[in-house]
Structures are given as structure tokens and as C-alpha cells.
Design a protein around this motif. Structure first.
Motif, mmCIF file in Angstrom:
data_model
loop_
_atom_site.group_PDB
_atom_site.id
_atom_site.type_symbol
_atom_site.label_atom_id
_atom_site.label_comp_id
_atom_site.label_asym_id
_atom_site.label_seq_id
_atom_site.Cartn_x
_atom_site.Cartn_y
_atom_site.Cartn_z
ATOM 1 N N ASP A 34 0.827 -1.203 0.000
ATOM 2 C CA ASP A 34 0.000 0.000 0.000
ATOM 3 C C ASP A 34 0.865 1.259 0.000
ATOM 4 O OD1 ASP A 34 -2.335 -1.483 0.075
ATOM 5 O OD2 ASP A 34 -2.451 -1.454 2.273
ATOM 6 N N THR A 36 2.094 4.948 1.174
ATOM 7 C CA THR A 36 2.024 5.741 2.399
ATOM 8 C C THR A 36 1.123 6.945 2.142
ATOM 9 O OG1 THR A 36 3.904 7.134 1.799
ATOM 10 C CG2 THR A 36 4.385 5.077 2.994
ATOM 11 N N ARG A 126 -10.179 10.387 5.986
ATOM 12 C CA ARG A 126 -10.637 10.043 7.333
ATOM 13 C C ARG A 126 -11.757 9.003 7.323
ATOM 14 N NH1 ARG A 126 -9.661 12.664 11.733
ATOM 15 N NH2 ARG A 126 -11.842 12.601 12.419
ATOM 16 N N GLY A 128 -11.583 6.089 6.299
ATOM 17 C CA GLY A 128 -11.040 4.767 6.570
ATOM 18 C C GLY A 128 -11.116 3.814 5.396
ATOM 19 N N PRO A 131 -6.671 2.484 1.822
ATOM 20 C CA PRO A 131 -5.582 1.776 2.507
ATOM 21 C C PRO A 131 -4.271 2.556 2.440
ATOM 22 C CG PRO A 131 -6.002 0.781 0.355
ATOM 23 C CD PRO A 131 -7.071 1.817 0.562
ATOM 24 N N VAL A 135 -0.152 5.158 8.206
ATOM 25 C CA VAL A 135 -1.056 5.752 9.191
ATOM 26 C C VAL A 135 -2.478 5.279 8.919
ATOM 27 C CG1 VAL A 135 0.363 7.827 9.501
ATOM 28 C CG2 VAL A 135 -1.482 7.828 7.807
ATOM 29 N N GLU A 136 -3.312 5.367 9.936
ATOM 30 C CA GLU A 136 -4.741 5.141 9.756
ATOM 31 C C GLU A 136 -5.372 6.438 9.262
ATOM 32 O OE1 GLU A 136 -6.451 2.389 10.050
ATOM 33 O OE2 GLU A 136 -4.718 1.190 10.679
ATOM 34 N N GLY A 137 -6.282 6.315 8.309
ATOM 35 C CA GLY A 137 -6.909 7.512 7.772
ATOM 36 C C GLY A 137 -7.572 8.362 8.837
ATOM 37 N N ALA A 138 -8.181 7.706 9.833
ATOM 38 C CA ALA A 138 -8.873 8.443 10.885
ATOM 39 C C ALA A 138 -7.922 9.276 11.732
ATOM 40 C CB ALA A 138 -9.643 7.466 11.773
ATOM 41 N N ALA A 139 -6.623 8.969 11.656
ATOM 42 C CA ALA A 139 -5.644 9.716 12.452
ATOM 43 C C ALA A 139 -5.234 11.022 11.791
ATOM 44 C CB ALA A 139 -4.407 8.854 12.692
#
Length: 301
Positions: A34, A36, A126, A128, A131, A135-139
Motif C-alpha cells: 500500500d 504511504t 478520514r 477509513g 488503505p 497511518v490510519e486515515g482516521a488519524a
């Protein structure tokens, strides 16, 4: 800096998220995983349709983003970008996706501003659904489009993107600045993303001197710096003179002569005259920027 302090509606954010998820999956093969967050934003920055009638005209590709993470941390890319390994198809698909996205936003309120686009892009990340490797999208808490730099002073090793008439970009590297002008090492073909490895694999044999006006106006864009590229070209590019036709010089040899910026003159032989196009009259090495653009377009046709 343009910060997304405007409230954007949810319109288009989920559709954009689904489209970006497809782009991320398509990119994951060449990237070996995936992308970054930084790599995805780099793809978006290059692919953004700045010429769309739906946007307000203040976008200048490549867009450069600044992201922030929760709770109050600046996002920083921890690894080298792999975007240069991607083919043009990923960027073409991303441009199509973004063109549809800004057209949808403009249907509600036109034109689309950088603030509004970054706000909707933030919502998409955000969600989610996209991919990301690091980092997580929500972060992702904040997203901004940085304004283009106002002035650029070129140095050897700077990489320039020169727009091509048929689409994409020609690629050039700055070799030296001297009394002849600014010497550029040129590469064959065009690329959607000028910094791809493929775009830098086939240098043209002879540098060209030109002016820097398109750099000052932002038409030619500085996209990177790589001094290792300098080794592919002469360190002190010469200009060539036809046989016995240089004003103020009695003799430029039977086949012509080459001159460096310090005035050193070197007679050339028939083979070199043929190789550079001096014998056939096709030699081009000092060109004003509009003529250089035309020359590159003709070579790429």
C-alpha cells in the motif's frame, strides 16, 4: 499557507474515498504494498486537473500538501518515496477521478478553491476506506495545500518539468549557468510524472542552452534535485560553430569548432560535426525557451 478552515459538505467525499481506494490498490503492485499517506498525496499532487473549469485557477501542479495527525503532530514521511516507480496509468486514472470530483463539487458551489478541495480530501482520507501503509486515515487531523514558491534560483542538479504540447512533461536537469545561458541536460520522450525512473533513463546526447524565464513564471517547474544525473552529461557544455563562420575569429576549422564558456576553442572532426548535426545544418544548442519547447515537442512527436 492555505488551510482547510472552510466547512465542506459530505458531498463527493465518500465517492472520492472509494476512487482513491482503487488508486491505492492499483499502485500497490508496482510499489510492493500500500502507498504511504505521503505517496498518495504525491500522486494526487501530480495528477490534479489544474486546467479544469471547475477550479478557481489558483492551483499549481504539482500540489504540495502538509498534513497533521492527531492529537497535534505534524505528519512526516519516514521512508523514501516509491512514486517514481509508477507508470503513467496510475496518474491518468487519478486525474480522471479528481476531475469528476471537482466537477461534482462545482455543481454545488463553483469554483472549487484549494481550501474546499483539501477539506473534502481530508474527509475522504478520514473515512477509513483508503488503505495506507503508515497511518490510519482516521488519524489524519489536518490537511493543507502549500502555495507554490514565489522565486526559484536554479542550481546544478535541479530537475525541471517542461510541459509538452501533447500532454505530460519533458524532463531536464540543470547542468550549469554561465555566459551562454543555462545549460540543460535533456531526456527523451515525455511522462505523466516527470520524476519517474523511466523518464530519466534515456538522455539526449547534447545539452542545450536556454533562458530561465519559464522557471520564473512557473511554467517550467522545479520538481526535484539529483546531482547524480550530472554525470550523464558534459561538465562544461560547449557550443558549436560552423566552419570559418564565427564573427571575429579567423578560423573555426574545416569541420567547425566547439567553444567552452571561458572562450577555449576546439576544432572538431568530421565525425563529431556529423554527430551534433553541424554538417547537416540541424544543430540546435542555444534556444530561447519557446523554441526549446517546440524543439522538444517535435522530437517527441
Amino acid at each position: 499557507m492555505r488551510v482547510n478552515d472552510e466547512t465542506a459538505s459530505d458531498h463527493g467525499a465518500l465517492e472520492l474515498a472509494d476512487g482513491l481506494a482503487r488508486i491505492a490498490r492499483d499502485a500497490s503492485g508496482p510499489l510492493g504494498g500500500d502507498p504511504t499517506l505521503g505517496e498518495l498525496l504525491e500522486i494526487i499532487g501530480w495528477a490534479f486537473p489544474e486546467g479544469s473549469d471547475a477550479v478557481d485557477g489558483s492551483f499549481a501542479t504539482p500540489l504540495r500538501f502538509k498534513a497533521g495527525l492527531k492529537p497535534n503532530k505534524r505528519y512526516a514521511v519516514a521512508t523514501a518515496s516509491r512514486v517514481a516507480e509508477l507508470g503513467d496509468a496510475v496518474f491518468t486514472d487519478t486525474t480522471d477521478l479528481l476531475a469528476d470530483a471537482v466537477a461534482g463539487l462545482a455543481a454545488d458551489q463553483a469554483p472549487v478553491t484549494p481550501e474546499r478541495f483539501s477539506a473534502v480530501l481530508l474527509e475522504a482520507l478520514r473515512s477509513g476506506r483508503v488503505p495506507l501503509a503508515d497511518v490510519e486515515g482516521a488519524a489524519v487531523a489536518r490537511l493543507a495545500i502549500e502555495p507554490p514558491k514565489k522565486s526559484v534560483k536554479l542550481t546544478p542538479g535541479d530537475i525541471l518539468a517542461i510541459p509538452a504540447a501533447a500532454g505530460g512533461h519533458h524532463v531536464a536537469v540543470v547542468l550549469i549557468r554561465n555566459r551562454f545561458g543555462t545549460a540543460l541536460g535533456l531526456f527523451r520522450g515525455t511522462s505523466r510524472l516527470p520524476r519517474t525512473a523511466a523518464a530519466l533513463e534515456a538522455p539526449l546526447p547534447h545539452p542545450v542552452y536556454t533562458d530561465e524565464q519559464p522557471v520564473k513564471t512557473g511554467v517550467w517547474r522545479l520538481i526535484g534535485h539529483d546531482e547524480s544525473l550530472l554525470a550523464r552529461f558534459p561538465a562544461d557544455p560547449e557550443i558549436y560553430h560552423k566552419p570559418r563562420r564565427r564573427p571575429g575569429v579567423d578560423d573555426t576549422g574545416e569541420f567547425g569548432a566547439a567553444e567552452t564558456a571561458d572562450g577555449t576553442l576546439r576544432f572538431i572532426d568530421a565525425d563529431e560535426a556529423q554527430a551534433v548535426g553541424l554538417a547537416e545544418g540541424t544543430y540546435r544548442q542555444t534556444l530561447l525557451s519557446p523554441l526549446l519547447e517546440k524543439y522538444l515537442d517535435e522530437r517527441a512527436a
